[in-house]
Motif scaffolding. Structure first.
Motif, PDB file in Angstrom:
ATOM      1  N   THR A 199      30.906  42.412  42.677  1.00  0.00           N
ATOM      2  CA  THR A 199      31.642  41.278  42.111  1.00  0.00           C
ATOM      3  C   THR A 199      30.774  40.038  42.118  1.00  0.00           C
ATOM      4  O   THR A 199      29.900  39.873  42.979  1.00  0.00           O
ATOM      5  CB  THR A 199      32.948  41.024  42.891  1.00  0.00           C
ATOM      6  N   GLN A 206      33.384  41.562  37.504  1.00  0.00           N
ATOM      7  CA  GLN A 206      33.304  42.715  38.393  1.00  0.00           C
ATOM      8  C   GLN A 206      32.565  43.863  37.703  1.00  0.00           C
ATOM      9  O   GLN A 206      32.578  43.981  36.484  1.00  0.00           O
ATOM     10  CB  GLN A 206      34.705  43.236  38.747  1.00  0.00           C
ATOM     11  N   VAL A 224      36.312  48.675  42.791  1.00  0.00           N
ATOM     12  CA  VAL A 224      35.427  47.529  42.593  1.00  0.00           C
ATOM     13  C   VAL A 224      34.138  47.797  43.352  1.00  0.00           C
ATOM     14  O   VAL A 224      34.141  47.940  44.575  1.00  0.00           O
ATOM     15  CB  VAL A 224      36.083  46.223  43.072  1.00  0.00           C
ATOM     16  N   TRP A 247      30.488  46.264  47.117  1.00  0.00           N
ATOM     17  CA  TRP A 247      31.676  46.735  47.834  1.00  0.00           C
ATOM     18  C   TRP A 247      31.535  48.237  48.052  1.00  0.00           C
ATOM     19  O   TRP A 247      31.104  48.947  47.198  1.00  0.00           O
ATOM     20  CB  TRP A 247      32.934  46.460  47.037  1.00  0.00           C
ATOM     21  N   PRO A 281      39.567  38.831  38.664  1.00  0.00           N
ATOM     22  CA  PRO A 281      39.247  38.448  40.042  1.00  0.00           C
ATOM     23  C   PRO A 281      39.554  39.584  41.012  1.00  0.00           C
ATOM     24  O   PRO A 281      40.243  40.552  40.661  1.00  0.00           O
ATOM     25  CB  PRO A 281      40.175  37.258  40.290  1.00  0.00           C
ATOM     26  N   GLN A 282      39.053  39.449  42.228  1.00  0.00           N
ATOM     27  CA  GLN A 282      39.355  40.449  43.248  1.00  0.00           C
ATOM     28  C   GLN A 282      40.859  40.539  43.500  1.00  0.00           C
ATOM     29  O   GLN A 282      41.402  41.623  43.667  1.00  0.00           O
ATOM     30  CB  GLN A 282      38.619  40.086  44.550  1.00  0.00           C
ATOM     31  N   ARG A 283      41.520  39.387  43.491  1.00  0.00           N
ATOM     32  CA  ARG A 283      42.981  39.341  43.638  1.00  0.00           C
ATOM     33  C   ARG A 283      43.546  38.380  42.601  1.00  0.00           C
ATOM     34  O   ARG A 283      43.051  37.269  42.434  1.00  0.00           O
ATOM     35  CB  ARG A 283      43.377  38.876  45.049  1.00  0.00           C
ATOM     36  N   TRP A 330      31.138  35.763  41.662  1.00  0.00           N
ATOM     37  CA  TRP A 330      32.041  34.634  41.508  1.00  0.00           C
ATOM     38  C   TRP A 330      31.256  33.346  41.634  1.00  0.00           C
ATOM     39  O   TRP A 330      30.129  33.329  42.121  1.00  0.00           O
ATOM     40  CB  TRP A 330      33.178  34.670  42.535  1.00  0.00           C
ATOM     41  N   VAL A 382      33.145  47.810  37.973  1.00  0.00           N
ATOM     42  CA  VAL A 382      34.130  48.747  38.508  1.00  0.00           C
ATOM     43  C   VAL A 382      33.912  50.120  37.873  1.00  0.00           C
ATOM     44  O   VAL A 382      33.202  50.255  36.875  1.00  0.00           O
ATOM     45  CB  VAL A 382      35.584  48.283  38.239  1.00  0.00           C
TER      46      VAL A 382
END
Length: 382
Positions: free
Chosen positions: A369, A352, A366, A382, A267-269, A371, A354
């Motif tokens: 992405t 993602q 990144v 991004w 995940p992004q975070r 989701w 990357v």
């Protein structure tokens, strides 16, 4: 497909432990670094389960077998593990190997939770004995194709070798890109030396080259040749299968390892659980953990939850995939039936695109992405 009755052989004779088999590539020609990360995640989670009291007070034991990227060896390991009385089998990184393991597990009536292999056709026919955490190849590689289109790439070459996995990836890319104005040219690296690959890229006016090849060779030699060919200074090199994820890639290629986009399933975070597990994996591996290590941890988290609910009864485990709701390191894990996929599937882990940052090869950027919301996937550059 054989569906055995509930069997006491899911326990050791003395009943002291609950056992899970683990399939991991730990020797060549398997991708050893991926196997090491997968095993680190599996072992970390088993240790935490046991620190928390095990399975109804009984220790959880991991019985590890090295597949060495060999489908026949993996199938034999599944048969051996079934005879040893494991409640379930987990793991495997290589898709073709996981497919052989899944077929054997299905035939023997042994639950198999595949950690990291993505080939859509993991089994020939639908089965209740197999589930998967990693996203299907069609899901991830379509996301990668969206990234290519968003970055302006329409003329794409793939450097490829014979393999069910690479052929599937090429087909997914071609089918997705063609209606959107993209073309895919295949370059057979069995017959083309790296310098000849460069000539073909120029002749076809490709703007992107995707490495659908083994690692370290011929991938490393191709990257080196392309990076040194001034005619291809503007060409993007990509590796959707994830070769640049691991430290060995940077160690072998140095400055040439950067700016090569690949897929990873994070995940992004990270959640608080993910942050804690990341720190523990980093300490265990003495390096940043890959997404494969998180997949290993999540695999045991799911199986431990099922074992607490249903005990080591193989049939009951296989009947309960649809009721799984486990908080993993990368989100809540639930399994469902996905059209065109014959196993129970987590749909979908975060995805993602990357690359390694040119300003620091140990850092990742990144680029794109995907989701899941309430409906179709959403993408963002991004």
């Amino acid at each position: 497909m054989y569906a055995p009755p509930s069997s006491p052989d899911a326990e050791r004779a003395d009943g002291s432990t609950v056992r899970i088999g683990a399939l991991v590539p730990l020797t060549r020609p398997g991708w050893v670094e991926a196997g090491r990360h997968l095993l680190a995640g599996l072992e970390l989670a088993v240790g935490e389960v046991n620190d928390a009291g095990g399975i109804a007070g009984r220790p959880l034991e991991l019985v590890v077998r090295d597949t060495a990227a060999d489908p026949q060896r993996a199938a034999a390991a599944v048969a051996e593990l079934a005879h040893l009385g494991v409640a379930a089998v987990a793991g495997e990184y290589h898709s073709v190997v996981a497919r052989a393991a899944a077929a054997k597990a299905d035939a023997l009536g042994l639950p198999f939770l595949c950690s990291s292999a993505v080939l859509d056709a993991l089994t020939e026919e639908p089965t209740d004995w197999v589930a998967r955490l990693a996203p299907a190849q069609s899901h991830g590689w379509r996301s990668y194709a969206d990234f290519l289109l968003g970055a302006g790439h329409r003329r794409i070459a793939v450097a490829t070798e014979p393999s069910v996995y690479w052929a599937s990836g090429t087909r997914i890319l071609r089918d997705y890109l063609a209606p959107r104005g993209g073309t895919v040219v295949e370059l057979d690296v069995r017959t083309l030396a790296p310098t000849a690959v460069c000539d073909e890229l120029v002749n076809n006016r490709a703007t992107a080259l995707l490495l659908l090849t083994g690692f370290p060779e011929p991938a490393v030699s191709i990257v080196t040749s392309v990076r040194r060919d001034q005619r291809l200074a503007e060409l993007m090199i990509g590796a959707p299968a994830g070769q640049p994820e691991f430290a060995e890639w940077a160690a072998l290629l140095g400055d040439d390892s950067v700016a090569i986009p690949f897929l990873r399933y994070l995940p992004q975070r990270l959640s608080p659980l993910g942050v804690r597990v990341e720190a523990a994996l980093r300490a265990r591996l003495a390096q940043a953990p890959s997404f494969v290590a998180f997949e290993g941890y999540d695999t045991v988290a799911v199986l431990a939850d099922m074992l607490r609910s249903h005990g080591p009864d193989r049939a009951r485990i296989a009947q309960s995939w649809s009721r799984v709701a486990v908080e993993g390191t990368r989100g809540q894990i639930r399994f469902s039936r996905v059209p065109g996929i014959g196993v129970w599937q987590w749909a979908w882990p975060p995805t993602q695109v990357v690359d390694r940052d040119p300003a620091g090869p140990d850092r990742f950027r990144v680029l794109h992405t995907t989701w899941e919301g309430t409906g179709a996937a959403t993408t963002q550059i991004w």
